[in-house]
Design a protein around this motif. Structure first.
Motif, PDB file in Angstrom:
ATOM      1  N   LEU A  46      -3.577   2.237  -3.515  1.00  0.00           N
ATOM      2  CA  LEU A  46      -3.120   3.613  -3.621  1.00  0.00           C
ATOM      3  C   LEU A  46      -4.135   4.551  -2.973  1.00  0.00           C
ATOM      4  O   LEU A  46      -5.343   4.411  -3.203  1.00  0.00           O
ATOM      5  N   SER A  47      -3.653   5.497  -2.190  1.00  0.00           N
ATOM      6  CA  SER A  47      -4.533   6.473  -1.555  1.00  0.00           C
ATOM      7  C   SER A  47      -3.717   7.694  -1.165  1.00  0.00           C
ATOM      8  O   SER A  47      -2.481   7.668  -1.198  1.00  0.00           O
TER       9      SER A  47
ATOM     10  N   CYS B  94      -6.001  -1.016  -6.566  1.00  0.00           N
ATOM     11  CA  CYS B  94      -7.225  -0.413  -6.047  1.00  0.00           C
ATOM     12  C   CYS B  94      -6.921   1.022  -5.646  1.00  0.00           C
ATOM     13  O   CYS B  94      -6.006   1.275  -4.850  1.00  0.00           O
ATOM     14  N   ILE B  95      -7.656   1.957  -6.204  1.00  0.00           N
ATOM     15  CA  ILE B  95      -7.478   3.375  -5.921  1.00  0.00           C
ATOM     16  C   ILE B  95      -8.439   3.794  -4.815  1.00  0.00           C
ATOM     17  O   ILE B  95      -9.635   3.526  -4.895  1.00  0.00           O
ATOM     18  N   ASP B  96      -7.900   4.428  -3.793  1.00  0.00           N
ATOM     19  CA  ASP B  96      -8.691   4.934  -2.662  1.00  0.00           C
ATOM     20  C   ASP B  96      -9.556   3.829  -2.056  1.00  0.00           C
ATOM     21  O   ASP B  96     -10.793   3.897  -2.090  1.00  0.00           O
TER      22      ASP B  96
ATOM     23  N   ALA C 237       0.856  -1.182   0.000  1.00  0.00           N
ATOM     24  CA  ALA C 237       0.000   0.000   0.000  1.00  0.00           C
ATOM     25  C   ALA C 237       0.894   1.234   0.000  1.00  0.00           C
ATOM     26  O   ALA C 237       1.977   1.225   0.600  1.00  0.00           O
ATOM     27  N   ILE C 238       0.454   2.270  -0.698  1.00  0.00           N
ATOM     28  CA  ILE C 238       1.212   3.508  -0.805  1.00  0.00           C
ATOM     29  C   ILE C 238       0.303   4.676  -0.456  1.00  0.00           C
ATOM     30  O   ILE C 238      -0.806   4.786  -1.008  1.00  0.00           O
ATOM     31  N   VAL C 239       0.763   5.519   0.457  1.00  0.00           N
ATOM     32  CA  VAL C 239       0.118   6.798   0.714  1.00  0.00           C
ATOM     33  C   VAL C 239       0.844   7.836  -0.135  1.00  0.00           C
ATOM     34  O   VAL C 239       1.987   8.201   0.149  1.00  0.00           O
ATOM     35  N   LEU C 240       0.209   8.270  -1.198  1.00  0.00           N
ATOM     36  CA  LEU C 240       0.857   9.140  -2.175  1.00  0.00           C
ATOM     37  C   LEU C 240       1.055  10.547  -1.618  1.00  0.00           C
ATOM     38  O   LEU C 240       0.247  11.032  -0.805  1.00  0.00           O
TER      39      LEU C 240
END
Length: 719
Positions: free
Chosen positions: A361-362, A325-327, A229-232
Motif C-alpha cells: 500500500l502506498s 507493507c505500508i509505503d 499493490a495499490i496506489v491509494l
C-alpha cells in the motif's frame, strides 16, 4: 524424547544408548562413527544434533554436529541451545536429531537448552535461508534479526498467562455447555450482527478492483499466491484499508502489517482498536522483556494479527494468510544490520514459503513496485472511477501565469498566492507547510562564487542557527565570526536552503494570531491530537502530524531544492514525500487545497497535478533502463578500508560481464583510508552476483584478512 526431521532431513532409525567417550561403530549408509568427548552420557535415542550457529564468521555459516547429552534429551528441532565453538559459547538452533554423525571426529556436547520453545518453524528457517541467498549474507546473521534475545522473566510470566488463559477457556466452555438456551440466543444475536456487518459492505475494499478477490484467496493452499499493490487515493487512509482487509479475512487466519516507523504503527493500532480487532504490537522501541513476551504470545498463537515496524518482519504469526507493507519505498524499511535486507524482500520470501497473500500500500507508485508489476510478479489494483473532488484535494503548482500575475513577489520563496492559501486555510482548520530541511539556515554558500561554506577544521557544512548571523559548524561546533571563502576570499554568504525554524519565524510574523507547531529535526515530533484548529504546522518530510479531520490546506515549499538532492532517485523520492503530505489534506469537496511552490514544468511536479498519470513513471523507468540503473540492474556496494576493498576485489570471482566502478576514496578529511566500489550486473543474473559476493566474504573471513569491509546489495543510496 524422539524428534522427527522437521527441517526436511530424513528421519533416522533409533540408535542404542552410548556412554561417555563411547564408539558405537560405523553406521549404515556410509555415516561416520559416533565418537564423543568424555565426561557425559549420551541420550538414549537420536544422540546427534545438527545445529545452525548464530553470529559466527561467514565461512562457518553451515550446520555443525554436536552430541546430545542425556540431560538435554528434550532438545528438538527449532529450539535454541548453547554450544561451545572455538573456545567460546555461542547460540544455536537445533535443525534435526539423527542417530549417527556424518564425520568421524569426536562430537562435543550441547551445553545448555536455552528454552524448550520451538522458536523457529521449518518454513521460517527456509525464509531466513532465502533472505540470506538474496542479500548475499549468512543464515546466522538473518537468524539474529529474526529471533529476539530470550528473557527469562518474560518467558515465566507468559507461561503463567498461558495457563490462566487455558483455565479460563475451560471454564467458559463448561459454562456455555450448561446454558444451551442462552448460547442459542447469543448465537442468534451474533448471526444478526454478522448479517448487519455483511449488509454494510466495506467501501474502501470495493473501491479497488480485485482487492476483495485477493482477500478471499488469502491463505488458500491451492492455486497461485495472490500478490498486489495499490496506489491509494489521497482521501483514503492506509490504516483504514488495513483494518478492513484484516476484518475481511476468514476466521482463524493470521495477518502481518509492517509500517515504516513507530508513529505509523501507533496510528494503525488506534484504528484497529476502533474496529475491534485484537492485535499485537511488535516494535524495536520496546524493552527486551516486553518484546519477548509479545514474541511468545505470537509464537503460541494467542495473537494472530501483528503490526510493527521492520523488526516485526519475522514475527512467527500462526496461519499467516496476509502480509501488508505500508509505503514500501520508505528507506526506513531497509535493515541497517547485515545482511541489510529490505523489508519488501523479507515479505516476498515469506509469501513464497508460507503461501500468504502480499499487499503493498502506498500513495505513490514506486519504481521497484512498478518493476515487479511489469514483470508479472504482482498486480496493480486500480481504483473505481470517482469524482476527483471526492478523493483528492485541489492541487495547484505556481506556474508562470500565477507568478506573472503577482509581479515581483511571484518569484519569492513564499509568494502572495501561498499567503492566500494559508490565510484562507486557517479559517477552516489547520494548515500544513512542508519544507525540505529542519533547522534555521542549514546550508549557506558564498554570494560571489557559490562555493558552499564548510568548516576549516573538520570540513563539515557551516550553517546559521539564528537571526544573529553567526556561522557555526554542524559537527564540531566551531564558530566562524570572520568567515572568508577559500576560493575568492569574500565574506558575504547567502542561504542555499531555508530550514523549518526560519520558515516558522517568517510565517509567525505574517500570522501572529495563529498557533504554530514545528515538527521534525531537533524540534522532534508533534502529537496528532496537539494540532488546534487554525494552527500552522511547519514540518519536514515524514514528520507531519496527522490531525483528525485532516488539514484544510497544505503548502509544499522549496520543491526545486527537494528535487536537487544529490541522489539518482531524488525525483521519485520527492513525489513519494509530497504524495504522503497531500494524503493528509481534506478532499476538494471539503475545501482542501494544496499549493506547490516550484518550477511547475518539472515532470515530478506535473505528476502531482495530473491525476494518476503514468507519464512521469514511464519516463523514469525508461531512463533507468537506458542508464542501467536499479531496478533495471542489480548493484552491490563494497565499502571499507582502502586496502580491504582492493584486496576483496582482487580475490572475489565476479560473474562474467559484471561492471566494477572504483574503488574511490571517501571522506579524505577524516584521516582514514576509506574507499568504496560499486559492482553492477543485469537484473536477471542478480543471484549470481549475490552468490559471488557471499563466496568472496567467506574467503576473506577464512583467510582472516585485515581491515573492515561492508558488502551491501541494492542499497538505496548507492548512486
Amino acid at each position: 524424547m524422539q524428534q522427527d526431521g522437521l527441517f526436511g532431513l530424513p528421519e533416522p532409525a533409533p540408535a542404542p544408548a552410548a556412554g561417555a567417550g563411547s564408539d558405537t561403530g560405523a553406521r549404515p549408509g556410509g555415516r561416520g562413527r559416533l565418537r564423543t568427548t568424555s565426561g557425559f552420557e549420551l541420550a538414549e535415542s537420536l544422540p546427534v544434533a545438527s545445529v545452525q550457529l548464530i553470529g559466527v564468521l561467514p565461512h562457518l555459516d553451515r550446520p555443525f554436529e554436536y552430541a546430545v547429552p542425556a540431560s538435554l534429551a528434550d532438545a528438538g528441532p527449532g529450539m535454541r541451545v548453547k554450544v561451545r565453538f572455538s573456545g567460546r559459547e555461542h547460540d544455536g538452533i537445533v535443525l534435526a536429531r539423527t542417530d549417527a554423525p556424518t564425520t568421524d571426529r569426536p562430537l562435543a556436547p550441547l551445553l545448555r537448552l536455552v528454552s524448550d520453545d520451538q522458536v523457529i518453524s521449518p518454513a521460517m528457517l527456509r525464509v531466513c535461508r532465502d533472505v540470506a541467498d538474496r542479500c548475499g549474507g549468512t543464515v546466522g546473521d538473518v537468524l539474529r534479526l529474526a529471533l529476539p534475545p530470550r528473557h527469562a522473566r518474560a518467558e515465566k510470566a507468559d507461561r503463567a498467562a498461558a495457563e490462566a488463559e487455558a483455565e479460563a477457556a475451560t471454564v467458559e466452555s463448561e459454562a456455555e455447555a450448561s446454558a444451551d438456551s442462552k448460547a442459542g440466543a447469543e448465537a442468534g444475536e451474533a448471526g444478526a450482527g454478522e448479517a448487519a456487518a455483511e449488509a454494510a459492505a466495506p467501501a474502501l475494499l470495493e473501491h479497488y478492483a480485485g482487492l476483495t478477490a485477493l482477500l478471499a484467496r488469502a491463505g488458500s493452499p491451492e492455486g497461485p499466491v495472490p500478490r498486489a499493490a495499490i496506489v491509494l487515493e489521497p482521501a483514503h487512509s492506509w490504516n483504514e484499508v488495513c483494518a478492513e482487509a484484516i476484518a475481511a479475512l476468514p476466521a482463524g487466519c493470521g495477518a502481518l502489517v509492517i509500517a515504516p516507523d513507530l508513529r505509523d504503527v501507533q496510528r494503525l493500532s488506534r484504528v484497529l482498536d476502533a474496529h475491534g480487532i485484537a492485535h499485537e504490537v511488535l516494535s524495536s522501541a520496546d524493552g527486551p522483556e516486553k518484546r519477548y513476551r509479545a514474541f511468545r504470545r505470537i509464537l503460541r498463537g494467542a495473537s494472530r494479527v501483528v503490526i510493527g515496524n521492520r523488526s516485526a518482519a519475522f514475527a512467527p504469526v500462526q496461519d499467516l494468510a496476509l502480509a501488508i507493507c505500508i509505503d514500501p519505498a520508505d528507506d526506513l524499511l531497509v535493515e541497517p544490520r547485515a545482511p541489510y535486507p529490505h523489508l519488501r524482500t523479507i515479505l516476498q520470501c515469506r509469501s513464497a514459503e508460507e503461501r500468504c497473500a502480499l499487499l503493498l500500500l502506498s500513495h505513490s507508485l514506486g519504481v521497484e513496485v512498478d518493476a515487479l508489476a511489469q514483470s508479472g510478479y504482482l498486480h496493480l489494483l486500480p481504483p473505481q472511477a470517482a469524482p476527483l473532488a471526492a478523493v483528492r484535494p485541489r492541487i495547484v503548482a505556481m506556474d508562470e501565469y500565477l507568478r506573472e500575475r503577482e509581479g515581483p513577489s511571484g518569484r519569492s520563496r513564499i509568494p502572495r498566492e501561498a499567503m492566500r492559501v494559508i490565510r484562507q486555510g486557517i479559517a477552516r482548520g489547520p494548515v500544513l507547510v512542508q519544507v525540505p530541511r529542519s533547522g534555521y539556515v542549514p546550508a549557506v554558500a558564498c554570494t560571489f562564487c557559490g562555493t558552499r561554506c564548510i568548516c576549516p577544521q573538520c570540513s563539515a557544512p557551516l550553517s546559521l542557527h539564528g537571526r544573529s548571523g553567526v556561522l557555526q559548524c554542524t559537527v564540531c561546533g566551531r564558530r566562524e565570526d570572520a568567515y572568508r571563502c577559500p576560493e575568492c576570499s569574500r565574506s558575504q554568504v547567502r542561504a542555499l536552503v531555508i530550514g523549518s525554524t526560519r520558515t516558522a519565524e517568517e510565517l509567525r510574523r505574517a500570522f501572529p494570531a495563529a498557533p504554530f507547531r514545528v515538527a521534525g529535526g531537533a524540534q522532534g515530533g508533534v502529537e496528532d491530537d496537539d494540532i488546534p484548529d487554525g494552527a500552522i504546522v511547519v514540518a519536514t518530510p515524514g514528520a507531519e502530524p496527522a490531525p483528525d479531520g485532516g488539514y484544510a490546506a497544505a503548502l509544499l515549499l522549496d520543491a526545486d531544492a527537494m528535487l536537487a538532492r544529490a541522489a539518482f532517485d531524488a525525483d521519485v523520492e520527492a513525489v513519494r514525500r509530497w504524495s504522503n503530505a497531500i494524503a493528509l489534506v481534506r478532499p476538494a469537496e471539503a475545501g482542501g487545497e494544496v499549493l506547490i511552490v516550484g518550477t511547475s514544468t518539472l515532470p515530478a511536479i506535473r505528476d502531482l497535478v495530473a491525476h494518476r498519470s503514468r507519464a512521469f513513471l514511464d519516463r523514469v523507468q525508461e531512463d533507468r533502463r537506458a542508464l542501467d540503473l536499479p531496478p533495471a540492474s542489480r548493484v552491490a556496494e563494497i565499502a571499507g578500508d582502502r586496502t580491504a576493498v582492493r584486496d576483496f576485489l582482487d580475490r572475489v570471482e565476479l560473474p562474467d560481464g559484471a561492471q566494477v566502478f572504483g574503488p574511490i576514496e571517501l571522506d579524505p578529511a577524516e584521516g582514514r583510508e576509506r574507499a568504496r566500489s560499486v559492482v553492477r550486473l543485469p537484473l536477471a543474473r542478480g543471484r549470481e552476483l549475490a552468490d559471488a559476493l557471499r563466496a568472496g566474504v567467506s574467503l576473506r573471513s577464512a583467510h582472516k584478512a585485515a581491515g573492515s569491509l561492508r558488502v551491501r546489495l541494492d542499497p538505496p543510496d548507492v548512486f
